[in-house]
Scaffold this motif. Structure first.
Motif: not given
Length: 464
Positions: A22, A24-26, A68, A70, A96, A183, A357, A409, A419
């Motif tokens: 994963d 991405r971050s939350s 999701n 960045a 991340f 990534d 992106n 995403f 994702q």
């Protein structure tokens, strides 16, 4: 004894339908006032560099979660509700594969509350690992310009020197048992030949492209795989609403390297690195690009020769007269130029990275990245004093990697985020004799100054 050296050319093409990491971050948060949790508040999370927006509503406990995101920042978290003044959390940063926390306090409508926060201290992480951000990556002096210098900041990581430039061991394991991803997509050596565990002889991507780097030791996240001991993942930079770029040149030689533990000075060498990066908006607030190109060249002059040549390493028994005699015989009898012993070794590497992106809307984002890396390493065989070889015995190991990745995403609601990743990877490995494929390999075993051999059991110094 004669044997024919054949060119070895291998190609692997592989498809990756699911990302293992994963990238991405939350962000989870709590909204309160003087009497307790605030439910039904509207939360807007804005990624300042691109203007991308995520929205949520607090539940009965005053909590919210946004997925999701960045990695990095800064983010601005804005909370509004009728009867309250607008409240903000400024300068929020994330990492991340982690869920960061932020708390927002709401006051009466006639007051304004601004909270300055860095959501890095309170995080949830699935595994025992370390994440290094841009401040560490950009600020750390790096001799090899690679991920190994950053990863070695973790005390469980050991970086050693090897013929293939370097080896990276996590927890004392074999480097080939690690999983290295960029990534979220694995870029391991499919052939299992390189000490670094990567598919190219140097790093498969420039350290200049890396935004965050994590080192995990046996992570227990069920989505992770492809490793025995450790996982190293790099998340790359993306373009923003600001045009940015840089140009860099690095040079290193033996004068910048100290003596080893035994007091021996390093061999003479020279390394040159040249590169540039550029990023920015194609369509402001909508479509962004990031591009990096880097070239590396390393040269080693000859360091060995026949006895009496004055070289750093001299061969036993092999004289200049013997070298001339063998070369003349190969030329007159077979028409072959069997080369020299004082040829310069030249190793090169080129990295190209492109990332796009596209912010489709507040709930969906598309990403495409392209990696193209080529490298070579001239491998010398038959080093003195117990051997001697002309450059026709050497071979040029040329390796390449091409990776194309697309991602989508999506945030469907407060509880469901997805994702989707599709990636293709092509890896090549070509090992060719420096003097060409039609050059035979011939060994002359000697143990006397005149080039003769007395007793086969003593003939242990081959001239190739």
């Amino acid at each position: 004894m004669k044997k024919i050296l054949l060119s070895l050319s291998l190609v692997i093409v592989s498809l990756f339908a699911v990302s293992q990491v994963d990238v991405r971050s939350s962000l989870k948060g709590s909204v309160t006032d003087s009497s307790g949790p605030v439910s039904g508040a509207d939360v807007v999370v804005v990624f300042t560099p691109t203007g991308s927006t995520d929205r949520a509503v607090t539940n009965a406990a005053g909590a919210f979660v946004v997925n999701n995101l960045a990695p990095g920042g800064p983010y601005t978290v804005t909370v509004t509700k009728a009867g309250y003044a607008e409240a903000k959390a400024m300068d929020v940063f994330t990492k991340f594969s982690e869920t960061s926390s932020v708390s927002v306090f709401m006051a009466a409508e006639f007051e304004e509350v601004v909270v300055s926060a860095q959501a890095l201290e309170s995080t949830i992480r699935f595994g025992n690992g370390t994440v290094f951000g841009e401040d560490v990556i950009d600020g750390l002096p790096s001799t090899d310009r690679g991920i190994q210098d950053i990863a070695s900041l973790d005390p469980r990581v050991s970086v050693g020197q090897s013929e293939d430039f370097f080896s990276l061991s996590i927890g004392g394991s074999n480097p080939r048992t690690n999983d290295i991803t960029i990534d979220g997509v694995s870029v391991n050596d499919a052939f299992g030949l390189n000490d670094s565990g990567q598919p190219t002889l140097r790093n498969s991507f420039s350290i200049e492209t890396v935004k965050q780097l994590s080192v995990d030791v046996v992570p227990f996240d069920a989505s992770r795989g492809g490793f025995t001991t450790g996982s190293v993942n790099a998340v790359t930079k993306s373009g923003t609403n600001e045009f940015e770029g840089d140009f860099y040149v690095f040079n290193r030689d033996q004068g910048m390297v100290g003596s080893d533990a035994f007091g021996n000075d390093p061999d003479v060498f020279n390394e040159d690195t040249l590169g540039f990066s550029a990023g920015g908006p194609i369509i402001k607030d909508k479509l962004f690009f990031y591009l990096n190109f880097e070239s590396f060249e390393q040269t080693y002059p000859s360091f060995y020769g026949p006895v009496g040549s004055g070289a750093t390493d001299e061969a036993y028994y092999v004289t200049q007269a013997l070298v001339d005699r063998v070369r003349a015989s190969a030329s007159s009898l077979y028409g072959l130029d069997i080369g020299n012993y004082d040829s310069e070794q030249n190793n090169q590497s080129e990295n190209t990275f492109l990332k796009l992106n596209y912010l489709i809307n507040d709930n969906h984002e598309a990403e495409m990245s392209y990696i193209d890396t080529t490298s070579n390493l001239v491998k010398v065989r038959g080093n003195p004093p117990f051997g001697f070889a002309l450059d026709s015995q050497w071979y040029d190991d040329r390796q390449g990697l091409e990776v194309v990745t697309t991602k989508l995403f999506s945030d469907w609601n407060d509880k469901l985020s997805t994702q989707v990743t599709y990636s293709t990877r092509t890896q090549t490995d070509n090992q060719d004799p420096v003097r060409g494929d039609d050059m035979p390999s011939v060994s002359i075993v000697i143990n006397n100054g005149d080039g003769s051999c007395t007793g086969s059991s003593n003939c242990t110094n081959p001239f190739r």
